[in-house]
Design a protein around this motif. Structure first.
Motif, PDB file in Angstrom:
ATOM      1  N   ALA A 435       0.823  -1.215   0.000  1.00 26.44           N
ATOM      2  CA  ALA A 435       0.000   0.000   0.000  1.00 26.44           C
ATOM      3  C   ALA A 435       0.856   1.263   0.000  1.00 26.44           C
ATOM      4  N   ILE A 436       2.066   1.175   0.554  1.00 23.36           N
ATOM      5  CA  ILE A 436       2.943   2.350   0.604  1.00 23.36           C
ATOM      6  C   ILE A 436       3.556   2.643  -0.758  1.00 23.36           C
ATOM      7  N   LEU A 437       3.773   1.584  -1.543  1.00 21.88           N
ATOM      8  CA  LEU A 437       4.409   1.763  -2.849  1.00 21.88           C
ATOM      9  C   LEU A 437       3.546   2.624  -3.776  1.00 21.88           C
ATOM     10  N   PRO A 438       4.174   3.395  -4.632  1.00 19.58           N
ATOM     11  CA  PRO A 438       3.396   4.136  -5.640  1.00 19.58           C
ATOM     12  C   PRO A 438       2.596   3.158  -6.513  1.00 19.58           C
ATOM     13  N   VAL A 439       1.476   3.582  -6.996  1.00 18.32           N
ATOM     14  CA  VAL A 439       0.613   2.721  -7.808  1.00 18.32           C
ATOM     15  C   VAL A 439       1.367   2.172  -9.013  1.00 18.32           C
ATOM     16  N   SER A 440       2.250   2.958  -9.573  1.00 20.14           N
ATOM     17  CA  SER A 440       2.980   2.531 -10.767  1.00 20.14           C
ATOM     18  C   SER A 440       3.917   1.357 -10.495  1.00 20.14           C
ATOM     19  N   GLN A 441       4.325   1.174  -9.224  1.00 23.24           N
ATOM     20  CA  GLN A 441       5.259   0.103  -8.887  1.00 23.24           C
ATOM     21  C   GLN A 441       4.549  -1.184  -8.430  1.00 23.24           C
ATOM     22  N   ARG A 442       3.255  -1.131  -8.196  1.00 22.81           N
ATOM     23  CA  ARG A 442       2.545  -2.276  -7.624  1.00 22.81           C
ATOM     24  C   ARG A 442       2.348  -3.411  -8.618  1.00 22.81           C
ATOM     25  N   THR A 443       2.583  -3.124  -9.916  1.00 22.58           N
ATOM     26  CA  THR A 443       2.460  -4.180 -10.929  1.00 22.58           C
ATOM     27  C   THR A 443       3.818  -4.767 -11.310  1.00 22.58           C
ATOM     28  N   ALA A 444       4.879  -4.268 -10.695  1.00 17.02           N
ATOM     29  CA  ALA A 444       6.216  -4.804 -10.976  1.00 17.02           C
ATOM     30  C   ALA A 444       6.348  -6.205 -10.397  1.00 17.02           C
ATOM     31  N   ARG A 445       7.319  -6.950 -10.911  1.00 21.39           N
ATOM     32  CA  ARG A 445       7.445  -8.352 -10.527  1.00 21.39           C
ATOM     33  C   ARG A 445       7.605  -8.560  -9.013  1.00 21.39           C
ATOM     34  N   PRO A 446       8.477  -7.823  -8.291  1.00 18.65           N
ATOM     35  CA  PRO A 446       8.612  -8.044  -6.844  1.00 18.65           C
ATOM     36  C   PRO A 446       7.297  -7.827  -6.094  1.00 18.65           C
ATOM     37  N   ALA A 447       6.552  -6.801  -6.504  1.00 16.67           N
ATOM     38  CA  ALA A 447       5.283  -6.513  -5.837  1.00 16.67           C
ATOM     39  C   ALA A 447       4.257  -7.601  -6.145  1.00 16.67           C
ATOM     40  N   ARG A 448       4.239  -8.069  -7.402  1.00 14.08           N
ATOM     41  CA  ARG A 448       3.306  -9.144  -7.751  1.00 14.08           C
ATOM     42  C   ARG A 448       3.639 -10.422  -6.970  1.00 14.08           C
ATOM     43  N   GLN A 449       4.925 -10.711  -6.846  1.00 14.05           N
ATOM     44  CA  GLN A 449       5.332 -11.914  -6.116  1.00 14.05           C
ATOM     45  C   GLN A 449       4.872 -11.844  -4.660  1.00 14.05           C
ATOM     46  N   LEU A 450       5.064 -10.692  -4.026  1.00 15.76           N
ATOM     47  CA  LEU A 450       4.604 -10.524  -2.640  1.00 15.76           C
ATOM     48  C   LEU A 450       3.092 -10.682  -2.560  1.00 15.76           C
ATOM     49  N   GLY A 451       2.352 -10.068  -3.464  1.00 18.21           N
ATOM     50  CA  GLY A 451       0.898 -10.182  -3.465  1.00 18.21           C
ATOM     51  C   GLY A 451       0.435 -11.605  -3.651  1.00 18.21           C
ATOM     52  N   GLU A 452       1.101 -12.381  -4.512  1.00 13.79           N
ATOM     53  CA  GLU A 452       0.729 -13.778  -4.750  1.00 13.79           C
ATOM     54  C   GLU A 452       0.960 -14.633  -3.497  1.00 13.79           C
ATOM     55  N   ILE A 453       2.046 -14.375  -2.805  1.00 17.53           N
ATOM     56  CA  ILE A 453       2.334 -15.135  -1.579  1.00 17.53           C
ATOM     57  C   ILE A 453       1.295 -14.826  -0.502  1.00 17.53           C
ATOM     58  N   LEU A 454       0.938 -13.560  -0.369  1.00 18.85           N
ATOM     59  CA  LEU A 454      -0.054 -13.185   0.637  1.00 18.85           C
ATOM     60  C   LEU A 454      -1.445 -13.721   0.301  1.00 18.85           C
ATOM     61  N   ALA A 455      -1.690 -13.994  -0.971  1.00 17.74           N
ATOM     62  CA  ALA A 455      -3.010 -14.504  -1.390  1.00 17.74           C
ATOM     63  C   ALA A 455      -3.160 -15.993  -1.093  1.00 17.74           C
ATOM     64  N   LEU A 456      -2.044 -16.696  -0.853  1.00 10.82           N
ATOM     65  CA  LEU A 456      -2.115 -18.141  -0.584  1.00 10.82           C
ATOM     66  C   LEU A 456      -2.629 -18.389   0.833  1.00 10.82           C
ATOM     67  N   PRO A 457      -3.347 -19.492   1.037  1.00 16.93           N
ATOM     68  CA  PRO A 457      -3.781 -19.860   2.387  1.00 16.93           C
ATOM     69  C   PRO A 457      -2.571 -20.067   3.287  1.00 16.93           C
ATOM     70  N   PRO A 458      -2.646 -19.675   4.570  1.00 15.10           N
ATOM     71  CA  PRO A 458      -1.520 -19.861   5.484  1.00 15.10           C
ATOM     72  C   PRO A 458      -1.086 -21.329   5.543  1.00 15.10           C
ATOM     73  N   GLY A 459       0.228 -21.538   5.574  1.00 13.14           N
ATOM     74  CA  GLY A 459       0.746 -22.890   5.711  1.00 13.14           C
ATOM     75  C   GLY A 459       1.004 -23.606   4.405  1.00 13.14           C
ATOM     76  N   THR A 460       0.729 -22.972   3.253  1.00 17.39           N
ATOM     77  CA  THR A 460       0.939 -23.634   1.987  1.00 17.39           C
ATOM     78  C   THR A 460       2.366 -23.450   1.460  1.00 17.39           C
ATOM     79  N   MET A 461       3.159 -22.606   2.143  1.00 16.41           N
ATOM     80  CA  MET A 461       4.552 -22.412   1.726  1.00 16.41           C
ATOM     81  C   MET A 461       5.464 -22.564   2.926  1.00 16.41           C
TER      82      MET A 461
END
Length: 461
Positions: A435-461
């Motif tokens: 949420a702190i990152l500028p909107v333009s950076q939220r679609t970059a690969r590092p941000a997408r990777q973080l978002g994908e991990i947070l979207a997984l159910p707890p305990g799956t990684m």
């Protein structure tokens, strides 16, 4: 029709009597408590309630009465079960029989609902007999009523269901739970907390001396606060809010100002993480006012909680003033020996609150300084606090537009926590980095990777 109604009524009374006796066995009620419950529930006379409380039929009560009279060489006269029924439904026995019934049911005349009526205190001037009675007779009745009441009050004061030893054992268990809370997953912890709270509630439901009731209210407040905190970690916001309300009510009931302040400071965490932020600052401010008379860990806790809530509300000056106050109070107060205790407020927790304050004020240099010091004070197994500190370090990087470093640190902090502790509150804090990152950076690969991990159910990684 009358017989049918009577049969239903008797059945209802017997069912209630059976139910109340069963409850009495588990809750350690005495007979007087069962009598009170039957009188209120079934609207029977106290004389009848005494018989039902013992599980006697009319015939059994008559047998018990005659047996007692034979053993004590008393003369009850020609009492029958029909007379017993008549006395239970409104007809007054002779005084001699009332005395025998008091012995049978081990109580006094007021306890049987058969005290002599007196209007001495009504419509009588000082020094004059009550209307319709001779002065001597009224004084005798008043003396009898006063003595009966004194005996009843003494019995109530002596009639407790918990000993000092039991209270000490409960408090020892609670102290152990507070230590376990630091490392036990919240779902597992809820089972333990709810179990002990059930025992405390059962004891508090019975009449206890004032000092005992205070200790039970204090334990209720602490247990309810920890339950609310565990639910908050699991993301059960409404349930957590209700439990914090229960904790505040119990703390207020105890009359312990320090505890009242501590519960409010703890309760401020819920709106700090999930909103509304003005409630977080208000609860922390209430806690600070309640603990303002002397420097304590709770007073420092309250000021630190207010500081980071104000920081999220962008009150820069107010937040820094609160931080200075928290540091000053913490430096002057006495500190308990226990650090691994959910109810303690050691330096590392103070620094955790300072980290949140400086992070949201954008003071990244100060934030990193307290984060590094705080992390050095936490052992390897210490719940989610170190992860929260690392996530706030990632937020500092996000403020500085260091996209890759911020997301990589957030991923590492999140996945480093054991799956059982990786609850919704941790995911929400990791999401704040995005949420702190500028909107333009939220679609970059590092941000997408973080978002994908947070979207997984707890305990799956």
């Amino acid at each position: 029709m009358t017989l049918g109604v009577t049969a239903v009524t008797f059945s209802h009374e017997r069912q209630c009597a059976t139910r109340f006796r069963a409850e009495a066995a588990s809750a350690q009620w005495d007979l007087a408590r069962i009598v009170d419950a039957l009188e209120a529930c079934c609207r029977v006379s106290r004389l009848r309630a005494h018989r039902l409380a013992r599980g006697w039929t009319l015939a059994q009560a008559l047998t018990e009465l005659k047996g007692m009279c034979r053993s004590q060489n008393l003369d009850p006269g020609g009492v029958t079960d029909e007379q017993l029924r008549a006395w239970e439904t409104g007809r007054r026995p002779r005084d001699r029989v009332i005395t025998i019934l008091c012995q049978l049911y081990e109580t006094d005349r007021p306890g049987l609902g058969l005290a002599r009526s007196t209007s001495v205190a009504v419509a009588a001037r000082p020094g004059e007999p009550a209307p319709g009675r001779r002065g001597t007779r009224s004084e005798e009745s008043l003396d009898e009523l006063a003595e009966s009441m004194r005996i009843a009050v003494d019995r109530t004061l002596a009639d407790t269901t918990v000993s000092t030893t039991q209270l000490d054992q409960l408090e020892e268990r609670l102290a152990a739970l507070r230590v376990s809370y630091m490392v036990t997953p919240p779902t597992d912890m809820l089972v333990l907390l709810l179990s002990d709270l059930g025992e405390v509630r059962m004891l508090a439901a019975s009449r206890q001396p004032a000092a005992t009731q205070v200790r039970l209210s204090e334990m209720t407040a602490v247990l309810s606060t920890l339950i609310a905190d565990a639910l908050m970690k699991l993301g059960r916001i409404q349930q957590s809010q209700r439990w914090y309300g229960t904790a505040r009510a119990a703390a207020d009931d105890s009359g312990n100002a320090e505890l009242r302040a501590r519960v409010r400071a703890q309760a401020a965490m819920l709106p700090y993480y999930y909103g509304p932020l003005d409630l977080a600052s208000r609860l922390a401010r209430e806690a600070r006012y309640l603990s303002s008379r002397r420097p304590t860990e709770t007073a420092a806790f309250a000021a630190a909680a207010e500081a980071r809530a104000l920081a999220r509300q962008r009150d820069h000056e107010g937040a820094l003033t609160a931080i200075r106050h928290a540091q000053d109070v913490f430096d002057r107060c006495q500190h308990g020996a226990a650090v691994e205790d959910a109810w303690a407020f050691p330096r590392r927790r103070l620094l955790l609150y300072f980290s949140g304050t400086y992070t949201y004020l954008g003071m990244t240099t100060m934030a990193r300084r307290v984060q590094q010091e705080a992390l050095g004070l936490y052992p390897d197994q210490s719940g989610i606090d170190p992860a929260l500190l690392r996530l706030e370090a990632a937020m500092c990087l996000a403020h500085e537009r260091s996209l890759s470093e911020a997301c990589d640190l957030a991923v590492d902090a999140y996945l480093r926590v054991p799956a059982a502790h990786r609850t919704k509150i941790l995911g929400a804090r990791a999401g704040d980095v995005l949420a702190i990152l500028p909107v333009s950076q939220r679609t970059a690969r590092p941000a997408r990777q973080l978002g994908e991990i947070l979207a997984l159910p707890p305990g799956t990684m």
